[in-house]
Design an enzyme around this catalytic site. Structure first.
Site, short mmCIF file in Angstrom:
data_model
loop_
_atom_site.label_atom_id
_atom_site.label_comp_id
_atom_site.label_asym_id
_atom_site.label_seq_id
_atom_site.Cartn_x
_atom_site.Cartn_y
_atom_site.Cartn_z
N CYS A 150 22.52 -29.55 10.08
CA CYS A 150 21.07 -30.70 10.33
C CYS A 150 20.32 -30.64 9.21
CB CYS A 150 20.68 -30.12 12.12
SG CYS A 150 22.30 -30.23 13.35
N HIS A 192 14.08 -33.74 13.83
CA HIS A 192 16.29 -33.78 14.34
C HIS A 192 15.60 -33.64 15.80
CE1 HIS A 192 20.02 -32.78 14.26
NE2 HIS A 192 19.79 -31.19 14.16
N ASN A 198 23.03 -35.37 19.08
CA ASN A 198 22.60 -34.78 17.76
C ASN A 198 23.72 -35.13 17.06
OD1 ASN A 198 22.34 -32.85 15.79
ND2 ASN A 198 22.13 -31.12 16.94
O1 UT7 Z 1 21.29 -29.10 15.68
C1 UT7 Z 1 21.39 -27.60 15.45
C2 UT7 Z 1 20.67 -26.93 15.91
N1 UT7 Z 1 21.22 -26.49 16.85
C3 UT7 Z 1 20.47 -26.56 18.01
O2 UT7 Z 1 18.75 -26.60 17.57
C4 UT7 Z 1 20.07 -26.45 19.11
C5 UT7 Z 1 19.65 -25.55 20.16
N2 UT7 Z 1 20.74 -24.26 21.22
C6 UT7 Z 1 19.71 -25.63 22.41
O3 UT7 Z 1 19.81 -26.62 22.01
C7 UT7 Z 1 20.38 -25.38 23.77
O4 UT7 Z 1 20.29 -23.78 23.29
C8 UT7 Z 1 21.67 -25.51 24.40
C9 UT7 Z 1 21.20 -27.00 24.75
C10 UT7 Z 1 22.95 -25.70 23.63
C11 UT7 Z 1 21.51 -24.50 25.71
O5 UT7 Z 1 20.51 -24.65 26.74
P1 UT7 Z 1 19.83 -23.49 27.10
O6 UT7 Z 1 18.73 -23.42 28.20
O7 UT7 Z 1 20.11 -22.69 25.90
O8 UT7 Z 1 21.19 -23.00 28.08
P2 UT7 Z 1 21.71 -21.45 27.98
O9 UT7 Z 1 23.35 -21.67 26.70
O10 UT7 Z 1 20.89 -20.64 28.13
O11 UT7 Z 1 22.19 -21.45 29.26
C12 UT7 Z 1 22.01 -21.78 30.69
C13 UT7 Z 1 22.64 -21.68 31.73
C14 UT7 Z 1 23.58 -21.13 32.06
O12 UT7 Z 1 24.36 -20.30 33.58
P3 UT7 Z 1 23.67 -19.48 33.75
O13 UT7 Z 1 24.14 -17.96 33.15
O14 UT7 Z 1 22.36 -19.01 33.47
O15 UT7 Z 1 24.42 -19.14 35.26
C15 UT7 Z 1 25.41 -21.49 31.57
O16 UT7 Z 1 26.62 -21.05 31.41
O17 UT7 Z 1 23.29 -22.95 31.64
C16 UT7 Z 1 24.18 -22.58 31.81
N3 UT7 Z 1 25.70 -23.44 31.06
C17 UT7 Z 1 25.53 -25.99 31.41
N4 UT7 Z 1 25.50 -25.59 32.62
C18 UT7 Z 1 25.93 -27.51 32.70
C19 UT7 Z 1 25.69 -23.82 29.31
N5 UT7 Z 1 26.43 -25.40 28.91
C20 UT7 Z 1 26.36 -25.96 30.45
C21 UT7 Z 1 26.56 -26.94 30.67
N6 UT7 Z 1 25.97 -27.85 31.62
N7 UT7 Z 1 26.80 -28.15 29.09
#
Ligand code: UT7
Length: 329
Positions: free
Chosen positions: A116, A256, A286
């Site tokens: 990225c 980004h 992204n």
């Molecule tokens: O571009 C290169 C670098 N990349 C980045 O900068 C990405 C950085 N990371 C992120 O943007 C975020 O971490 C994500 C968008 C990938 C994920 O968001 P998050 O707020 O960190 O979610 P999480 O992985 O902590 O998950 C929170 C909850 C979980 O459920 P529980 O365990 O709290 O019950 C996940 O299972 O959300 C759930 N979850 C989803 N629910 C609905 C994870 N993905 C999804 C989804 N839809 N697509």
């Protein structure tokens, strides 16, 4: 002799027509429009879904837009730097393919892989080439066909990424416009949290790697998020400080487009209101190396000569950084 700086003198972009909306994703994986929008800021992304087309097929129209705007022939181009992690093929470089498809027979070029941060790194390499006074027209293109390495059964990654290409032309400037200063960083420890497990020399493609779905993006989102928030905000703030600038002096932050929450944190740290932040994450998601030039493409009409822009990125590697530039036209 007066110092030569490298200024962006034209922008081009390309996004495929097909829109993969959150509503469509709801039918593919266990997710909701509401979750995606509130956690990332994304509503839809573009997908290059025509079989047989790759990164070069998006880069070429983006560059052709620049050639048309500037009334240049493909043979006028000296160098093509292609930032991508989804090249047409492992080798030769996609830059070679692009040059061939364009008819840029006088150009040499290469690919640069910094995920990225690819465009930001490539922009700085391109600027250095201009500053040597040996090259007059350097094209820097950021392009990724992320859909080619995404598992559309994995809700942790498939909701984030999209396809697209953005390009800029760099030319020498004698009035001090263009790239002013940059802080570029990398930390290979980050490879554990964002990578593709197979297909490289450590683990070449095999039936086993395909069965194990190891040719897709693996991301530990929570950890990457933590590093990205700190990394992008820190370098952007440091860049302002060492140039004796505050948020008031900056016309535009070009961040980004990975996650709206990372962008907001960076803007806050720099003391910038969100009206000064270029945002297209909602419609493109992204697009990895393409996010920064696609922002410039969307905002080109609003930019004025001399505007101070900070471009900032964070991505796989880890790689990250920020660049201060004065708009060239
Ligand atoms: O571009 C290169 C670098 N990349 C980045 O900068 C990405 C950085 N990371 C992120 O943007 C975020 O971490 C994500 C968008 C990938 C994920 O968001 P998050 O707020 O960190 O979610 P999480 O992985 O902590 O998950 C929170 C909850 C979980 O459920 P529980 O365990 O709290 O019950 C996940 O299972 O959300 C759930 N979850 C989803 N629910 C609905 C994870 N993905 C999804 C989804 N839809 N697509």
């Amino acid at each position: 002799m007066q110092k030569i700086t490298a200024a962006i003198t034209a922008v081009g972009g390309y996004v495929p027509e097909y829109k993969l909306t959150n509503k469509i994703l709801e039918t593919m994986v266990d997710t909701t429009d509401e979750w995606i929008l509130t956690r990332t800021g994304i509503s839809e992304r573009r997908i290059l879904n025509t079989p047989g087309l790759g990164a070069s097929d998006m880069a070429v129209p983006a560059i052709q837009e620049i050639l048309t705007k500037k009334q240049l022939e493909p043979t006028d181009i000296d160098v093509i730097i292609c930032a991508t992690v989804t090249p047409d093929m492992v080798f030769p470089a996609t830059a070679n393919v692009i040059a061939d498809k364009l008819g840029a027979t006088n150009a040499w070029g290469f690919d640069l892989a910094a995920a990225c941060s690819g465009f930001l790194y490539a922009l700085n390499v391109g600027a250095s080439l201009i500053e040597t006074n040996r090259y007059k027209r350097v094209l820097v293109v950021g392009v990724d066909k992320m859909s080619s390495i995404i598992d559309y059964t994995d809700r942790a990654t498939c909701i984030i990424f999209g396809d697209g290409a953005g390009a800029v032309l760099l030319e020498p400037n004698h009035d001090g416009l263009g790239i002013q200063d940059s802080i570029l960083k990398s930390n290979g420890e980050g490879r554990h949290y964002l990578h593709m497990k197979a297909g490289g020399s450590v683990k070449p493609a095999s039936i086993d790697t395909v069965t194990a779905k190891e040719h897709f993006v693996y991301q530990d989102g929570k950890t990457v998020f933590k590093y990205a928030v700190a990394g992008m905000a820190d370098v952007s703030y440091e860049l302002l400080q060492r140039n004796n600038l505050t948020g008031d002096d900056i016309q535009w932050l070009v961040p980004h487009q990975a996650n709206m929450r990372i962008i907001t944190a960076t803007a806050e740290r720099m003391g910038l209101p969100m009206e000064k932040v270029m945002l297209n994450i909602e419609k493109y998601g992204n697009t990895t190396a393409a996010t920064l030039p696609l922002c410039l493409w969307d905002w080109e009409q609003k930019l004025n000569k001399g505007d101070k822009l900070v471009l900032a990125a964070f991505g796989g590697g880890f790689t990250w950084g920020a660049t201060l530039l004065h708009w060239g036209y």
